[in-house]
Design a protein around this motif. Structure first.
Motif, PDB file in Angstrom:
ATOM      1  N   THR A  80      -4.291   7.394  -5.013  1.00  0.00           N
ATOM      2  CA  THR A  80      -2.860   7.171  -5.226  1.00  0.00           C
ATOM      3  C   THR A  80      -2.683   6.987  -6.724  1.00  0.00           C
ATOM      4  O   THR A  80      -3.040   5.954  -7.280  1.00  0.00           O
ATOM      5  N   VAL A  84      -0.738   1.492  -5.575  1.00  0.00           N
ATOM      6  CA  VAL A  84      -0.785   1.298  -4.124  1.00  0.00           C
ATOM      7  C   VAL A  84       0.451   0.538  -3.675  1.00  0.00           C
ATOM      8  O   VAL A  84       0.840  -0.457  -4.293  1.00  0.00           O
ATOM      9  N   LYS A  85       1.078   1.031  -2.615  1.00  0.00           N
ATOM     10  CA  LYS A  85       2.230   0.327  -2.054  1.00  0.00           C
ATOM     11  C   LYS A  85       1.739  -0.937  -1.361  1.00  0.00           C
ATOM     12  O   LYS A  85       0.888  -0.882  -0.482  1.00  0.00           O
ATOM     13  N   ASP A 111      -2.530  -3.884   1.168  1.00  0.00           N
ATOM     14  CA  ASP A 111      -1.846  -2.601   1.017  1.00  0.00           C
ATOM     15  C   ASP A 111      -1.072  -2.288   2.288  1.00  0.00           C
ATOM     16  O   ASP A 111      -1.387  -2.761   3.376  1.00  0.00           O
ATOM     17  N   ASP A 113       0.290   1.255   2.624  1.00  0.00           N
ATOM     18  CA  ASP A 113       0.549   2.545   1.997  1.00  0.00           C
ATOM     19  C   ASP A 113       0.235   3.675   2.970  1.00  0.00           C
ATOM     20  O   ASP A 113      -0.905   3.836   3.401  1.00  0.00           O
ATOM     21  N   ASP A 133      10.332   8.534   1.903  1.00  0.00           N
ATOM     22  CA  ASP A 133       8.933   8.490   2.332  1.00  0.00           C
ATOM     23  C   ASP A 133       8.778   9.174   3.685  1.00  0.00           C
ATOM     24  O   ASP A 133       7.848   9.964   3.889  1.00  0.00           O
TER      25      ASP A 133
END
Length: 436
Positions: A80, A84-85, A111, A113, A133
Protein backbone atom coordinates in the motif's frame (compact mmCIF):
# COMPACT_ATOMS: atom_id res chain seq x y z
CA UNK A 1 3.06 9.23 -3.11
CA UNK A 2 6.13 7.07 -3.52
CA UNK A 3 6.51 3.33 -3.82
CA UNK A 4 9.86 2.30 -2.41
CA UNK A 5 11.59 -0.41 -4.45
CA UNK A 6 13.22 -3.01 -2.23
CA UNK A 7 14.31 -5.48 -4.89
CA UNK A 8 14.78 -5.95 -8.62
CA UNK A 9 14.66 -9.45 -10.07
CA UNK A 10 17.85 -10.24 -12.07
CA UNK A 11 17.21 -10.40 -15.80
CA UNK A 12 13.91 -8.52 -15.53
CA UNK A 13 12.97 -5.37 -17.41
CA UNK A 14 13.66 -3.36 -14.28
CA UNK A 15 17.16 -4.82 -13.99
CA UNK A 16 17.91 -4.11 -17.66
CA UNK A 17 16.86 -0.49 -17.12
CA UNK A 18 19.23 -0.15 -14.16
CA UNK A 19 16.56 0.18 -11.48
CA UNK A 20 17.91 -0.49 -8.00
CA UNK A 21 16.92 -1.12 -4.43
CA UNK A 22 16.22 2.25 -2.83
CA UNK A 23 14.69 3.80 -5.96
CA UNK A 24 11.09 5.03 -5.87
CA UNK A 25 8.31 4.41 -8.38
CA UNK A 26 6.47 7.73 -8.81
CA UNK A 27 4.04 7.20 -11.68
CA UNK A 28 3.12 5.01 -14.64
CA UNK A 29 1.68 6.74 -17.71
CA UNK A 30 1.08 9.79 -15.56
CA UNK A 31 -0.86 7.90 -12.90
CA UNK A 32 0.48 7.68 -9.35
CA UNK A 33 -0.31 4.14 -8.14
CA UNK A 34 -1.70 4.15 -4.62
CA UNK A 35 -1.02 0.45 -4.06
CA UNK A 36 0.09 -2.82 -5.60
CA UNK A 37 -3.38 -3.28 -7.11
CA UNK A 38 -2.97 -0.09 -9.15
CA UNK A 39 0.54 -1.18 -10.09
CA UNK A 40 -0.67 -4.51 -11.49
CA UNK A 41 -3.54 -2.81 -13.33
CA UNK A 42 -1.24 -0.23 -14.95
CA UNK A 43 1.23 -2.97 -15.94
CA UNK A 44 -1.32 -4.25 -18.46
CA UNK A 45 -0.33 -1.41 -20.83
CA UNK A 46 2.28 -2.46 -23.37
CA UNK A 47 3.65 1.10 -23.72
CA UNK A 48 4.66 2.63 -20.42
CA UNK A 49 6.19 5.93 -19.36
CA UNK A 50 7.57 5.10 -15.91
CA UNK A 51 8.71 7.92 -13.62
CA UNK A 52 11.46 6.91 -11.21
CA UNK A 53 13.09 8.86 -8.40
CA UNK A 54 16.62 7.76 -7.55
CA UNK A 55 17.93 7.64 -4.00
CA UNK A 56 19.69 11.00 -4.51
CA UNK A 57 16.42 12.69 -5.51
CA UNK A 58 17.02 12.73 -9.28
CA UNK A 59 13.85 12.00 -11.28
CA UNK A 60 13.65 10.44 -14.72
CA UNK A 61 10.98 9.14 -17.08
CA UNK A 62 11.74 5.84 -18.79
CA UNK A 63 9.86 4.73 -21.91
CA UNK A 64 9.15 0.99 -21.92
CA UNK A 65 7.71 -1.29 -24.59
CA UNK A 66 6.78 -4.71 -23.30
CA UNK A 67 4.37 -7.58 -23.63
CA UNK A 68 0.95 -7.33 -22.00
CA UNK A 69 1.80 -9.98 -19.41
CA UNK A 70 5.40 -8.89 -18.80
CA UNK A 71 6.32 -7.69 -15.33
CA UNK A 72 8.96 -5.11 -14.46
CA UNK A 73 10.43 -7.41 -11.83
CA UNK A 74 10.06 -4.99 -8.92
CA UNK A 75 9.31 -5.67 -5.28
CA UNK A 76 8.20 -2.97 -2.87
CA UNK A 77 8.65 -2.15 0.79
CA UNK A 78 4.88 -1.97 1.24
CA UNK A 79 2.06 -3.03 -1.04
CA UNK A 80 0.00 0.00 0.00
CA UNK A 81 2.00 2.94 -1.30
CA UNK A 82 -0.22 5.56 0.34
CA UNK A 83 -0.07 4.04 3.82
CA UNK A 84 -2.41 1.65 5.61
CA UNK A 85 -6.04 2.41 6.37
CA UNK A 86 -6.39 2.20 10.14
CA UNK A 87 -9.22 0.77 12.18
CA UNK A 88 -11.60 3.40 13.58
CA UNK A 89 -13.57 0.99 15.76
CA UNK A 90 -13.41 0.43 19.49
CA UNK A 91 -14.55 -3.18 19.53
CA UNK A 92 -15.56 -4.52 22.93
CA UNK A 93 -13.47 -7.65 22.26
CA UNK A 94 -10.45 -6.11 20.47
CA UNK A 95 -7.36 -8.21 21.18
CA UNK A 96 -4.98 -5.35 20.42
CA UNK A 97 -6.60 -3.30 23.18
CA UNK A 98 -5.86 -6.22 25.52
CA UNK A 99 -2.13 -6.13 24.87
CA UNK A 100 0.26 -5.31 27.70
CA UNK A 101 2.09 -1.96 27.58
CA UNK A 102 5.63 -1.32 26.34
CA UNK A 103 5.69 -3.76 23.43
CA UNK A 104 7.06 -2.78 20.02
CA UNK A 105 4.90 -0.20 18.24
CA UNK A 106 3.94 -2.48 15.33
CA UNK A 107 1.98 -4.76 17.68
CA UNK A 108 -0.48 -1.97 18.46
CA UNK A 109 -1.26 -1.16 14.81
CA UNK A 110 -4.87 -1.97 13.90
CA UNK A 111 -5.34 -2.05 10.14
CA UNK A 112 -8.73 -2.12 8.47
CA UNK A 113 -7.60 -1.99 4.84
CA UNK A 114 -9.50 -3.78 2.07
CA UNK A 115 -6.30 -4.02 0.03
CA UNK A 116 -4.57 -6.02 2.75
CA UNK A 117 -7.67 -8.21 2.85
CA UNK A 118 -7.11 -9.15 -0.79
CA UNK A 119 -3.31 -9.40 -0.59
CA UNK A 120 -2.88 -11.12 2.78
CA UNK A 121 -6.30 -12.34 3.90
CA UNK A 122 -6.57 -9.72 6.68
CA UNK A 123 -10.09 -9.31 8.03
CA UNK A 124 -11.78 -5.93 7.61
CA UNK A 125 -14.93 -4.49 9.19
CA UNK A 126 -15.72 -2.19 6.20
CA UNK A 127 -16.70 0.62 8.59
CA UNK A 128 -14.16 2.95 6.98
CA UNK A 129 -15.11 2.15 3.37
CA UNK A 130 -16.21 5.19 1.43
CA UNK A 131 -18.41 4.96 -1.65
CA UNK A 132 -15.38 5.42 -3.90
CA UNK A 133 -13.68 2.50 -2.14
CA UNK A 134 -16.65 0.25 -2.86
CA UNK A 135 -16.67 1.43 -6.47
CA UNK A 136 -12.97 0.64 -6.79
CA UNK A 137 -13.43 -2.84 -5.30
CA UNK A 138 -16.16 -3.50 -7.85
CA UNK A 139 -14.31 -1.90 -10.78
CA UNK A 140 -11.10 -3.87 -10.19
CA UNK A 141 -13.01 -6.92 -8.96
CA UNK A 142 -10.94 -7.02 -5.77
CA UNK A 143 -11.83 -10.51 -4.63
CA UNK A 144 -11.87 -12.43 -2.35
CA UNK A 145 -12.34 -10.17 0.66
CA UNK A 146 -12.23 -11.32 4.28
CA UNK A 147 -14.84 -9.54 6.37
CA UNK A 148 -15.31 -9.35 10.14
CA UNK A 149 -19.08 -9.46 10.46
CA UNK A 150 -19.65 -10.52 14.10
CA UNK A 151 -23.37 -9.86 13.70
CA UNK A 152 -25.72 -8.61 11.02
CA UNK A 153 -27.99 -6.95 13.56
CA UNK A 154 -27.27 -3.24 12.85
CA UNK A 155 -27.83 -1.99 16.40
CA UNK A 156 -25.90 -4.83 18.01
CA UNK A 157 -23.01 -4.41 15.58
CA UNK A 158 -22.86 -0.68 16.35
CA UNK A 159 -22.58 -1.49 20.05
CA UNK A 160 -19.99 -4.24 19.55
CA UNK A 161 -17.78 -2.10 17.33
CA UNK A 162 -18.60 1.20 19.04
CA UNK A 163 -18.99 2.80 15.63
CA UNK A 164 -22.20 4.32 14.18
CA UNK A 165 -21.15 3.22 10.67
CA UNK A 166 -21.02 -0.43 11.76
CA UNK A 167 -24.75 -0.90 11.14
CA UNK A 168 -24.33 -0.47 7.38
CA UNK A 169 -22.84 -3.95 6.97
CA UNK A 170 -25.83 -5.53 5.19
CA UNK A 171 -25.97 -2.83 2.51
CA UNK A 172 -22.26 -3.21 1.78
CA UNK A 173 -22.34 -7.00 1.62
CA UNK A 174 -25.40 -6.83 -0.65
CA UNK A 175 -23.67 -4.41 -2.99
CA UNK A 176 -20.50 -6.50 -3.18
CA UNK A 177 -22.43 -9.72 -3.66
CA UNK A 178 -24.44 -8.20 -6.51
CA UNK A 179 -21.13 -7.32 -8.20
CA UNK A 180 -19.87 -10.90 -7.87
CA UNK A 181 -17.25 -10.18 -5.20
CA UNK A 182 -16.32 -13.34 -3.27
CA UNK A 183 -16.32 -12.94 0.51
CA UNK A 184 -15.24 -15.00 3.49
CA UNK A 185 -16.68 -13.84 6.78
CA UNK A 186 -15.86 -14.29 10.44
CA UNK A 187 -17.88 -14.01 13.62
CA UNK A 188 -15.90 -13.39 16.80
CA UNK A 189 -18.29 -14.92 19.29
CA UNK A 190 -18.71 -13.33 22.71
CA UNK A 191 -20.72 -15.10 25.44
CA UNK A 192 -23.99 -13.35 26.18
CA UNK A 193 -23.45 -10.78 23.42
CA UNK A 194 -23.75 -12.16 19.88
CA UNK A 195 -24.29 -15.86 20.55
CA UNK A 196 -27.68 -17.57 20.77
CA UNK A 197 -30.35 -16.00 18.56
CA UNK A 198 -28.08 -13.22 17.17
CA UNK A 199 -25.64 -15.92 15.98
CA UNK A 200 -28.42 -17.99 14.44
CA UNK A 201 -29.86 -14.97 12.62
CA UNK A 202 -26.43 -13.86 11.39
CA UNK A 203 -25.59 -17.28 9.93
CA UNK A 204 -29.02 -17.59 8.31
CA UNK A 205 -28.80 -14.16 6.71
CA UNK A 206 -25.19 -14.58 5.57
CA UNK A 207 -26.14 -17.80 3.80
CA UNK A 208 -28.63 -15.82 1.70
CA UNK A 209 -25.63 -14.29 -0.08
CA UNK A 210 -24.09 -17.62 -0.97
CA UNK A 211 -22.20 -18.34 -3.24
CA UNK A 212 -20.71 -14.81 -3.13
CA UNK A 213 -20.34 -15.23 0.63
CA UNK A 214 -18.36 -18.45 0.51
CA UNK A 215 -17.91 -19.17 4.21
CA UNK A 216 -18.61 -18.01 7.74
CA UNK A 217 -16.11 -18.83 10.49
CA UNK A 218 -17.13 -18.74 14.14
CA UNK A 219 -14.17 -18.12 16.46
CA UNK A 220 -14.22 -17.65 20.24
CA UNK A 221 -13.35 -14.28 21.71
CA UNK A 222 -9.79 -14.06 22.99
CA UNK A 223 -9.43 -12.83 26.55
CA UNK A 224 -6.17 -11.72 28.15
CA UNK A 225 -5.51 -10.66 31.72
CA UNK A 226 -5.48 -7.06 30.47
CA UNK A 227 -9.15 -7.16 29.41
CA UNK A 228 -10.92 -4.17 30.96
CA UNK A 229 -14.47 -4.97 29.83
CA UNK A 230 -16.14 -6.73 32.75
CA UNK A 231 -18.72 -8.30 30.43
CA UNK A 232 -16.12 -10.17 28.38
CA UNK A 233 -15.22 -13.70 29.44
CA UNK A 234 -14.16 -17.01 27.83
CA UNK A 235 -16.67 -19.72 26.92
CA UNK A 236 -17.19 -22.59 29.33
CA UNK A 237 -16.86 -26.22 28.29
CA UNK A 238 -20.64 -26.64 28.40
CA UNK A 239 -21.24 -23.53 26.28
CA UNK A 240 -18.66 -24.66 23.73
CA UNK A 241 -20.30 -28.09 23.53
CA UNK A 242 -23.70 -26.51 22.84
CA UNK A 243 -22.18 -24.33 20.10
CA UNK A 244 -20.57 -27.40 18.50
CA UNK A 245 -23.94 -29.22 18.55
CA UNK A 246 -25.81 -26.24 17.10
CA UNK A 247 -23.32 -25.55 14.31
CA UNK A 248 -23.18 -29.27 13.44
CA UNK A 249 -26.95 -29.28 12.93
CA UNK A 250 -26.74 -26.21 10.73
CA UNK A 251 -23.92 -27.71 8.70
CA UNK A 252 -26.01 -30.78 7.95
CA UNK A 253 -28.82 -28.60 6.66
CA UNK A 254 -26.51 -26.46 4.53
CA UNK A 255 -24.80 -29.55 3.12
CA UNK A 256 -28.14 -30.87 1.92
CA UNK A 257 -29.19 -27.49 0.55
CA UNK A 258 -26.05 -26.06 -1.10
CA UNK A 259 -23.56 -28.95 -0.86
CA UNK A 260 -21.36 -26.96 1.51
CA UNK A 261 -21.06 -26.75 5.28
CA UNK A 262 -20.85 -22.97 4.79
CA UNK A 263 -20.30 -22.24 8.50
CA UNK A 264 -17.20 -23.56 10.26
CA UNK A 265 -15.98 -23.53 13.84
CA UNK A 266 -12.48 -22.63 14.97
CA UNK A 267 -10.48 -25.59 16.32
CA UNK A 268 -10.54 -23.97 19.77
CA UNK A 269 -14.23 -24.72 20.17
CA UNK A 270 -13.67 -28.46 19.72
CA UNK A 271 -10.74 -28.44 22.15
CA UNK A 272 -12.73 -26.46 24.70
CA UNK A 273 -15.71 -28.80 24.36
CA UNK A 274 -13.33 -31.81 24.51
CA UNK A 275 -14.75 -33.15 21.26
CA UNK A 276 -13.12 -34.64 18.20
CA UNK A 277 -11.78 -32.43 15.44
CA UNK A 278 -13.87 -33.03 12.27
CA UNK A 279 -12.53 -34.96 9.28
CA UNK A 280 -10.34 -33.50 6.55
CA UNK A 281 -13.23 -33.37 4.05
CA UNK A 282 -15.33 -31.40 6.53
CA UNK A 283 -13.22 -28.28 5.89
CA UNK A 284 -13.70 -28.41 2.12
CA UNK A 285 -11.23 -25.84 0.67
CA UNK A 286 -9.74 -24.86 4.08
CA UNK A 287 -10.63 -21.29 3.15
CA UNK A 288 -10.14 -19.99 6.68
CA UNK A 289 -7.22 -22.08 7.90
CA UNK A 290 -5.30 -18.89 8.82
CA UNK A 291 -8.21 -18.13 11.15
CA UNK A 292 -7.61 -21.34 13.09
CA UNK A 293 -10.36 -23.20 11.26
CA UNK A 294 -9.19 -26.71 10.33
CA UNK A 295 -5.55 -25.94 11.10
CA UNK A 296 -5.15 -28.95 13.39
CA UNK A 297 -6.77 -31.42 11.01
CA UNK A 298 -4.66 -30.11 8.13
CA UNK A 299 -1.50 -30.52 10.23
CA UNK A 300 -2.42 -34.09 11.13
CA UNK A 301 -3.12 -35.07 7.53
CA UNK A 302 -0.04 -33.30 6.25
CA UNK A 303 2.16 -35.02 8.82
CA UNK A 304 0.65 -38.42 8.03
CA UNK A 305 1.50 -37.96 4.33
CA UNK A 306 5.07 -36.95 5.13
CA UNK A 307 5.57 -39.58 7.84
CA UNK A 308 6.09 -42.33 5.25
CA UNK A 309 9.65 -41.02 4.88
CA UNK A 310 10.45 -41.33 8.59
CA UNK A 311 13.07 -43.95 9.49
CA UNK A 312 12.22 -47.00 11.58
CA UNK A 313 15.18 -46.24 13.82
CA UNK A 314 17.90 -43.67 14.29
CA UNK A 315 21.50 -44.54 15.04
CA UNK A 316 22.04 -42.60 18.25
CA UNK A 317 19.56 -42.11 21.10
CA UNK A 318 17.87 -38.74 20.83
CA UNK A 319 15.32 -36.95 23.01
CA UNK A 320 13.22 -34.03 21.81
CA UNK A 321 10.87 -31.77 23.75
CA UNK A 322 8.00 -30.03 21.97
CA UNK A 323 7.23 -26.85 23.93
CA UNK A 324 3.74 -25.59 23.20
CA UNK A 325 0.71 -23.78 24.57
CA UNK A 326 -1.92 -25.63 26.56
CA UNK A 327 -4.14 -26.28 23.53
CA UNK A 328 -1.11 -27.37 21.50
CA UNK A 329 -0.69 -30.50 23.60
CA UNK A 330 -3.78 -32.09 22.08
CA UNK A 331 -2.85 -30.89 18.60
CA UNK A 332 0.55 -32.57 18.85
CA UNK A 333 -0.66 -35.82 20.46
CA UNK A 334 -0.96 -38.03 17.34
CA UNK A 335 2.27 -36.63 15.90
CA UNK A 336 4.20 -37.36 19.07
CA UNK A 337 2.71 -40.84 19.26
CA UNK A 338 3.95 -41.61 15.73
CA UNK A 339 7.41 -40.17 16.37
CA UNK A 340 7.83 -42.27 19.49
CA UNK A 341 7.49 -45.38 17.34
CA UNK A 342 10.96 -44.63 15.93
CA UNK A 343 13.58 -46.68 17.71
CA UNK A 344 16.09 -44.60 19.73
CA UNK A 345 13.87 -41.49 19.51
CA UNK A 346 11.94 -40.15 22.49
CA UNK A 347 9.59 -37.19 22.12
CA UNK A 348 7.80 -35.40 24.94
CA UNK A 349 5.37 -32.47 24.94
CA UNK A 350 5.72 -29.70 27.50
CA UNK A 351 2.56 -27.52 27.56
CA UNK A 352 3.11 -24.13 29.15
CA UNK A 353 0.68 -21.74 30.76
CA UNK A 354 0.77 -18.27 29.25
CA UNK A 355 1.89 -15.92 32.00
CA UNK A 356 2.49 -13.00 29.66
CA UNK A 357 -1.12 -12.67 28.44
CA UNK A 358 -2.82 -14.77 31.11
CA UNK A 359 -3.95 -18.38 31.48
CA UNK A 360 -7.04 -17.84 29.34
CA UNK A 361 -4.72 -17.61 26.32
CA UNK A 362 -3.86 -21.19 25.36
CA UNK A 363 -2.63 -21.02 21.75
CA UNK A 364 1.05 -21.74 21.10
CA UNK A 365 1.59 -18.74 18.86
CA UNK A 366 1.12 -16.30 21.75
CA UNK A 367 3.74 -17.83 24.03
CA UNK A 368 6.63 -15.43 24.59
CA UNK A 369 10.29 -15.81 25.36
CA UNK A 370 9.62 -14.95 28.99
CA UNK A 371 6.93 -17.66 29.11
CA UNK A 372 9.52 -20.20 28.00
CA UNK A 373 12.13 -19.01 30.47
CA UNK A 374 9.69 -18.93 33.37
CA UNK A 375 7.77 -22.10 32.48
CA UNK A 376 10.85 -24.21 31.82
CA UNK A 377 13.01 -22.94 34.68
CA UNK A 378 12.23 -25.70 37.20
CA UNK A 379 12.11 -28.38 34.49
CA UNK A 380 15.52 -27.34 33.19
CA UNK A 381 17.13 -27.78 36.60
CA UNK A 382 16.12 -31.44 36.57
CA UNK A 383 17.69 -32.15 33.15
CA UNK A 384 21.33 -33.18 33.29
CA UNK A 385 21.97 -32.91 29.54
CA UNK A 386 21.71 -30.19 26.90
CA UNK A 387 18.01 -30.44 25.93
CA UNK A 388 16.75 -30.10 22.38
CA UNK A 389 13.56 -28.05 22.23
CA UNK A 390 11.20 -27.66 19.28
CA UNK A 391 8.93 -24.61 19.10
CA UNK A 392 6.53 -23.48 16.38
CA UNK A 393 7.52 -20.59 14.14
CA UNK A 394 4.12 -19.04 14.99
CA UNK A 395 5.71 -17.78 18.23
CA UNK A 396 8.12 -15.56 16.31
CA UNK A 397 7.94 -12.46 14.18
CA UNK A 398 8.02 -13.32 10.47
CA UNK A 399 11.54 -14.22 9.31
CA UNK A 400 13.02 -13.08 12.62
CA UNK A 401 13.99 -14.92 15.81
CA UNK A 402 11.99 -12.43 17.85
CA UNK A 403 9.23 -13.32 20.32
CA UNK A 404 6.32 -10.98 21.06
CA UNK A 405 8.11 -9.68 24.17
CA UNK A 406 11.19 -8.79 22.04
CA UNK A 407 13.33 -11.58 23.46
CA UNK A 408 15.30 -13.48 20.83
CA UNK A 409 15.72 -17.22 20.41
CA UNK A 410 19.47 -17.01 21.26
CA UNK A 411 18.64 -15.10 24.47
CA UNK A 412 16.22 -17.80 25.58
CA UNK A 413 18.71 -20.52 24.63
CA UNK A 414 21.39 -18.84 26.71
CA UNK A 415 19.12 -18.40 29.71
CA UNK A 416 17.88 -22.02 29.65
CA UNK A 417 21.14 -23.50 28.37
CA UNK A 418 19.36 -25.45 25.66
CA UNK A 419 19.11 -25.81 21.90
CA UNK A 420 15.92 -24.43 20.34
CA UNK A 421 14.77 -25.60 16.94
CA UNK A 422 12.14 -23.43 15.22
CA UNK A 423 9.81 -25.62 13.16
CA UNK A 424 7.07 -24.57 10.76
CA UNK A 425 3.65 -26.01 11.71
CA UNK A 426 3.76 -28.35 8.72
CA UNK A 427 4.23 -32.08 8.39
CA UNK A 428 7.22 -31.72 6.06
CA UNK A 429 9.02 -29.34 8.44
CA UNK A 430 8.54 -31.68 11.39
CA UNK A 431 9.75 -34.72 9.46
CA UNK A 432 12.77 -32.82 8.14
CA UNK A 433 13.63 -31.59 11.64
CA UNK A 434 13.64 -35.15 12.89
CA UNK A 435 16.00 -36.17 10.11
CA UNK A 436 18.48 -33.38 10.79
Amino acid sequence: MKAEITGVIPGSIGAELGLEKGDFLISMNGVEPQDFIDYRFLLADEDLDVEIEKADGERMIIEIEKGEDEDLGLTFAHNTFDGVKRCKNKCIFCFVDQMPPNLRDSLYVKDDDYRLSLLYGNFITMTNLKDEDLQRIIQFHISPLYISVHTLDPALRQRMLNNPQAGEIIDKISRLAAAGIEMHTQIVLCPGVNDGKPLADTITNLKKYWPQVQSAAVVPVGITKYQKNEHMRPFTKEEAAEIVRDISRRQQGFKNEIDSNFVFLADEFYFLAEQEIPSYDHYEEFAQIENGVGLVRYLWEDFEREAVSLPQRIKEPRKIYFVTGVSGERALAPIVQRLNEIENLTVEVIPLQNEFFGHTVTVSGLLTGSDLMLGLKDWRQKIDHLPEIFITSAMLKDEENLFLDDLTVPQVEEQLHCRIRVVEPQGKSIVQAIGN
